[in-house]
Design a protein around this motif. Structure first.
Motif, PDB file in Angstrom:
ATOM      1  N   SER A  34       0.807  -1.226   0.000  1.00 51.45           N
ATOM      2  CA  SER A  34       0.000   0.000   0.000  1.00 51.45           C
ATOM      3  C   SER A  34       0.835   1.269   0.000  1.00 51.45           C
ATOM      4  N   LYS A  35       2.139   1.142  -0.310  1.00 52.77           N
ATOM      5  CA  LYS A  35       2.982   2.349  -0.379  1.00 52.77           C
ATOM      6  C   LYS A  35       2.383   3.327  -1.386  1.00 52.77           C
ATOM      7  N   THR A  36       2.396   4.590  -1.045  1.00 49.59           N
ATOM      8  CA  THR A  36       1.843   5.701  -1.850  1.00 49.59           C
ATOM      9  C   THR A  36       0.310   5.709  -1.921  1.00 49.59           C
ATOM     10  N   ARG A  37      -0.363   4.719  -1.367  1.00 49.26           N
ATOM     11  CA  ARG A  37      -1.834   4.665  -1.478  1.00 49.26           C
ATOM     12  C   ARG A  37      -2.484   5.359  -0.294  1.00 49.26           C
ATOM     13  N   GLU A  55       4.477  -1.831   3.553  1.00 53.63           N
ATOM     14  CA  GLU A  55       4.887  -0.445   3.315  1.00 53.63           C
ATOM     15  C   GLU A  55       6.402  -0.397   3.235  1.00 53.63           C
ATOM     16  N   ASN A  56       6.933   0.595   2.503  1.00 53.29           N
ATOM     17  CA  ASN A  56       8.388   0.665   2.443  1.00 53.29           C
ATOM     18  C   ASN A  56       8.975   1.949   3.014  1.00 53.29           C
ATOM     19  N   VAL A 217       3.237 -13.390  -0.999  1.00 54.80           N
ATOM     20  CA  VAL A 217       3.458 -12.584  -2.197  1.00 54.80           C
ATOM     21  C   VAL A 217       3.088 -11.144  -1.864  1.00 54.80           C
ATOM     22  N   ARG A 218       3.905 -10.206  -2.361  1.00 51.99           N
ATOM     23  CA  ARG A 218       3.734  -8.787  -2.036  1.00 51.99           C
ATOM     24  C   ARG A 218       3.210  -8.063  -3.282  1.00 51.99           C
ATOM     25  N   ILE A 219       1.924  -7.729  -3.269  1.00 49.33           N
ATOM     26  CA  ILE A 219       1.293  -7.239  -4.491  1.00 49.33           C
ATOM     27  C   ILE A 219       0.779  -5.807  -4.319  1.00 49.33           C
ATOM     28  N   GLY A 220       1.284  -4.898  -5.149  1.00 47.61           N
ATOM     29  CA  GLY A 220       0.852  -3.515  -5.107  1.00 47.61           C
ATOM     30  C   GLY A 220      -0.016  -3.155  -6.298  1.00 47.61           C
ATOM     31  N   SER A 221       0.620  -2.929  -7.447  1.00 49.82           N
ATOM     32  CA  SER A 221      -0.112  -2.378  -8.589  1.00 49.82           C
ATOM     33  C   SER A 221      -1.227  -3.286  -9.116  1.00 49.82           C
ATOM     34  N   TYR A 229       3.741   8.544  -8.522  1.00 48.20           N
ATOM     35  CA  TYR A 229       4.666   9.225  -7.615  1.00 48.20           C
ATOM     36  C   TYR A 229       4.565  10.720  -7.876  1.00 48.20           C
ATOM     37  N   ALA A 230       4.501  11.498  -6.807  1.00 43.61           N
ATOM     38  CA  ALA A 230       4.449  12.954  -6.969  1.00 43.61           C
ATOM     39  C   ALA A 230       5.728  13.418  -7.669  1.00 43.61           C
TER      40      ALA A 230
END
Ligand SMILES: *Cc1c(COP(=O)(O)O)cnc(C)c1O
Length: 232
Positions: A34-37, A55-56, A217-221, A229-230
Motif C-alpha cells: 500500500s505504499k503511496t496509497r 509499506e516501504n 506474495v507482495r502485491i501492489g499495482s 509518484y508525486a
C-alpha cells in the motif's frame, strides 16, 4: 476495475499458480503493498477482506497506523537504523533485514520495548547493485550472528526481490536458489530460528514465485493500479 475486483482476480491467479504447482492455495499469504496509497484505498481493500499491508517508508507507516487500527503492517522496504524505533511496536514482520548493524538496532529497540520482533532476511540473489539485500553466500553467517547476538529477534524466513524482467524463465533460477537457501537455513536448530515465510513475488512475477515455493506474495499495482509518484 475496482480494488475489490482486482483482489478477487489476484486471489484467483494465486489459486491457479498454487494448483499448477500442486500446492494448497490456502498456504499462500497475500500482502497488499500500500505504499503511496491513501487510507481510503486501504479501507477499500479491507472491505474486500485484505487487512495486511506492506509499506516501504517508516513515515508512511507512522501516518497510517493510527488511522487503521484493524489493519496490520509489514515493513518491506530498506530500513534505516535511526528509524527502527518508530516501527518496532507497529509492524508484524520486517521483511528487509540485510545487515548485522540493522539487526542490532532492532535488538536494542526491541529490548527497550520489551517485545520480540519477527524478521526475514532479505537476499539479493541476482547480486543487483541497485537492490539491497545479502548475497546468497553471506546469508547463513548473518543468520547465525543474529541468532547469537539478538535475543529479542525471531528469524522467520527470507525475502527476495527478483530482477525486473518480462522473461520469467530468466528469473526462475533466482527464485529457485532462494527457495533452496530457505530450506537449508530453515534446518538450523535454534529456538529463535523459526522459518515459516518465504516472501517472494510481486505483481509482475507472483505466479512464478508461487510455483517456486513462495508463501507470501507482495502485491501492489495489481491490486491498487499503477503507482503515481508525486513529481519531485
Ligand atoms: C513496491 C514493492 C512491491 C510491490 O510491487 P508491485 O509491482 O506494485 O506489485 C513488492 N515488494 C517490495 C519490496 C516493494 O517495494
Amino acid at each position: 476495475m475496482s480494488i475489490a475486483e482486482n483482489i478477487e482476480k489476484v486471489r484467483r491467479e494465486i489459486a491457479a499458480a498454487a494448483e499448477k504447482a500442486g500446492r494448497d492455495p490456502a498456504e499462500i499469504r497475500l500482502l497488499a503493498v500500500s505504499k503511496t496509497r491513501s487510507v481510503e484505498e486501504m479501507r477499500e481493500a479491507m472491505a474486500a477482506g485484505l487487512c495486511v499491508f506492506g509499506e516501504n517508508h517508516v513515515q508512511e507507516i507512522r501516518e497510517k497506523y493510527p488511522l487503521l487500527p484493524d489493519a496490520s503492517f509489514h515493513m518491506i522496504g530498506h530500513l534505516q537504523t535511526n528509524k527502527v524505533k518508530y516501527i518496532v511496536d507497529k509492524v508484524e514482520l520486517i521483511h528487509s533485514v540485510d545487515s548485522l548493524h540493522l539487526a542490532e538496532e532492532i535488538q536494542r529497540q526491541a529490548e527497550k520495548a520489551e517485545r520480540e520482533v519477527k524478521i526475514l532476511l532479505q537476499v539479493n540473489a541476482a547480486g543487483e547493485a541497485s537492490k539491497f539485500g545479502l548475497a546468497a553466500g553471506e546469508t547463513e553467517d548473518m543468520l547465525l550472528r543474529v541468532l547469537r547476538d539478538c535475543p529479542r529477534i525471531r528469524v522467520c524466513g527470507l525475502m527476495h526481490i527478483a530482477p525486473a524482467s518480462e522473461d520469467m524463465e530468466a528469473i526462475r533460477p533466482y527464485f529457485r536458489q532462494v527457495k533452496e537457501l530457505y530450506q537449508t537455513l530453515g534446518r538450523t536448530e535454534h529456538p529463535r530460528c523459526q522459518f515459516q515465510w518465504l516472501s517472494m513475488g510481486m505483481s509482475g512475477d507472483f505466479p512464478l514465485a508461487i510455483e517456486e515455493g513462495a508463501n507470501i506474495v507482495r502485491i501492489g499495482s495489481a491490486i491498487f493500479g499503477p503507482r503515481q509518484y508525486a513529481a519531485q
